[in-house]
Design a protein around this motif. Structure first.
Motif, mmCIF file in Angstrom:
data_model
loop_
_atom_site.group_PDB
_atom_site.id
_atom_site.type_symbol
_atom_site.label_atom_id
_atom_site.label_comp_id
_atom_site.label_asym_id
_atom_site.label_seq_id
_atom_site.Cartn_x
_atom_site.Cartn_y
_atom_site.Cartn_z
ATOM 1 N N LEU A 40 0.824 -1.211 0.000
ATOM 2 C CA LEU A 40 0.000 0.000 0.000
ATOM 3 C C LEU A 40 0.859 1.262 0.000
ATOM 4 C CD1 LEU A 40 -2.864 -1.030 2.439
ATOM 5 C CD2 LEU A 40 -2.907 -0.989 -0.055
ATOM 6 N N ARG A 41 1.970 1.255 0.760
ATOM 7 C CA ARG A 41 2.883 2.413 0.740
ATOM 8 C C ARG A 41 3.445 2.630 -0.657
ATOM 9 N NH1 ARG A 41 4.530 0.452 5.721
ATOM 10 N NH2 ARG A 41 6.215 -0.716 4.760
ATOM 11 N N THR A 42 3.840 1.541 -1.309
ATOM 12 C CA THR A 42 4.365 1.635 -2.664
ATOM 13 C C THR A 42 3.292 2.154 -3.615
ATOM 14 O OG1 THR A 42 5.855 -0.199 -2.212
ATOM 15 C CG2 THR A 42 5.461 0.337 -4.523
ATOM 16 N N THR A 43 2.070 1.650 -3.471
ATOM 17 C CA THR A 43 0.962 2.094 -4.307
ATOM 18 C C THR A 43 0.719 3.590 -4.140
ATOM 19 O OG1 THR A 43 -0.075 -0.080 -4.135
ATOM 20 C CG2 THR A 43 -1.481 1.743 -4.825
ATOM 21 N N MET A 44 0.756 4.064 -2.886
ATOM 22 C CA MET A 44 0.533 5.492 -2.642
ATOM 23 C C MET A 44 1.594 6.348 -3.305
ATOM 24 S SD MET A 44 -0.711 5.776 1.285
ATOM 25 C CE MET A 44 -0.800 4.185 2.059
ATOM 26 N N ARG A 45 2.807 5.830 -3.404
ATOM 27 C CA ARG A 45 3.890 6.607 -4.021
ATOM 28 C C ARG A 45 3.825 6.580 -5.541
ATOM 29 N NH1 ARG A 45 8.135 3.968 -0.062
ATOM 30 N NH2 ARG A 45 7.778 5.287 1.735
ATOM 31 N N MET A 46 3.336 5.477 -6.102
ATOM 32 C CA MET A 46 3.401 5.281 -7.548
ATOM 33 C C MET A 46 2.120 5.650 -8.287
ATOM 34 S SD MET A 46 6.351 4.195 -8.099
ATOM 35 C CE MET A 46 7.631 3.005 -7.920
ATOM 36 N N ILE A 47 0.976 5.453 -7.667
ATOM 37 C CA ILE A 47 -0.298 5.602 -8.357
ATOM 38 C C ILE A 47 -1.188 6.569 -7.584
ATOM 39 C CG2 ILE A 47 -2.361 4.398 -9.161
ATOM 40 C CD1 ILE A 47 -0.661 1.819 -9.186
ATOM 41 N N LEU A 48 -1.779 7.502 -8.294
ATOM 42 C CA LEU A 48 -2.726 8.418 -7.682
ATOM 43 C C LEU A 48 -4.079 7.720 -7.605
ATOM 44 C CD1 LEU A 48 -3.354 11.232 -6.611
ATOM 45 C CD2 LEU A 48 -3.903 11.898 -8.937
ATOM 46 N N VAL A 49 -4.591 7.532 -6.397
ATOM 47 C CA VAL A 49 -5.891 6.900 -6.217
ATOM 48 C C VAL A 49 -6.839 7.906 -5.585
ATOM 49 C CG1 VAL A 49 -5.039 4.544 -6.048
ATOM 50 C CG2 VAL A 49 -5.174 5.912 -4.001
ATOM 51 N N GLY A 50 -8.115 7.724 -5.862
ATOM 52 C CA GLY A 50 -9.109 8.665 -5.383
ATOM 53 C C GLY A 50 -9.613 8.389 -3.978
ATOM 54 N N SER A 51 -9.461 7.136 -3.521
ATOM 55 C CA SER A 51 -9.998 6.806 -2.203
ATOM 56 C C SER A 51 -9.326 5.560 -1.652
ATOM 57 C CB SER A 51 -11.511 6.572 -2.294
ATOM 58 O OG SER A 51 -11.767 5.377 -3.011
ATOM 59 N N TRP A 52 -9.551 5.322 -0.372
ATOM 60 C CA TRP A 52 -9.062 4.134 0.325
ATOM 61 C C TRP A 52 -9.635 2.871 -0.329
ATOM 62 C CZ3 TRP A 52 -5.676 2.174 3.573
ATOM 63 C CH2 TRP A 52 -5.973 1.031 4.289
ATOM 64 N N VAL A 53 -10.922 2.889 -0.644
ATOM 65 C CA VAL A 53 -11.583 1.735 -1.258
ATOM 66 C C VAL A 53 -10.966 1.442 -2.622
ATOM 67 C CG1 VAL A 53 -13.771 0.894 -2.199
ATOM 68 C CG2 VAL A 53 -13.736 2.062 0.009
ATOM 69 N N GLN A 54 -10.720 2.465 -3.413
ATOM 70 C CA GLN A 54 -10.115 2.270 -4.723
ATOM 71 C C GLN A 54 -8.728 1.644 -4.594
ATOM 72 O OE1 GLN A 54 -9.412 5.843 -6.963
ATOM 73 N NE2 GLN A 54 -9.092 4.747 -8.869
ATOM 74 N N MET A 55 -7.945 2.080 -3.606
ATOM 75 C CA MET A 55 -6.605 1.530 -3.415
ATOM 76 C C MET A 55 -6.668 0.054 -3.004
ATOM 77 S SD MET A 55 -3.353 2.974 -1.259
ATOM 78 C CE MET A 55 -4.224 3.072 0.275
ATOM 79 N N LEU A 56 -7.594 -0.304 -2.106
ATOM 80 C CA LEU A 56 -7.713 -1.699 -1.688
ATOM 81 C C LEU A 56 -8.225 -2.575 -2.824
ATOM 82 C CD1 LEU A 56 -9.102 -1.369 1.941
ATOM 83 C CD2 LEU A 56 -6.762 -1.838 1.221
ATOM 84 N N ARG A 57 -9.149 -2.062 -3.619
ATOM 85 C CA ARG A 57 -9.632 -2.830 -4.777
ATOM 86 C C ARG A 57 -8.528 -2.998 -5.810
ATOM 87 N NH1 ARG A 57 -15.710 -0.580 -5.221
ATOM 88 N NH2 ARG A 57 -16.564 -1.954 -3.620
ATOM 89 N N LEU A 58 -7.696 -2.001 -5.964
ATOM 90 C CA LEU A 58 -6.555 -2.106 -6.857
ATOM 91 C C LEU A 58 -5.616 -3.202 -6.366
ATOM 92 C CD1 LEU A 58 -5.110 -0.825 -9.309
ATOM 93 C CD2 LEU A 58 -3.984 0.699 -7.694
#
Length: 67
Positions: A40-58
């Motif tokens: 999740l930390r890596t995802t936050m640095r690499m990909i712009l997500v709109g919400s917590w739910v979107q990041m977990l679904r990703l």
């Protein structure tokens, strides 16, 4: 004292997520907590997500990455 309070806040946040967020529970069922948060930390640095739910679904590969 500040470090103690921040650590306590993080612990409480983890407990709330583990007990109340079904999507987070599904993510934890696939891997360890440490590996999940690393991803999740890596995802936050690499990909712009709109919400917590979107990041977990990703993370669960249920949502296409990026616009």
């Amino acid at each position: 004292m500040v470090f103690y309070v921040l650590n306590l806040f993080a612990f409480i946040a983890h407990m709330i997520l583990e007990r109340g967020d079904r999507l987070y529970q599904r993510c934890l069922a696939t891997t360890s907590r440490q590996e999940l948060w690393h991803t999740l930390r890596t995802t936050m640095r690499m990909i712009l997500v709109g919400s917590w739910v979107q990041m977990l679904r990703l993370y669960l590969d249920e949502e296409p990455a990026g616009p």
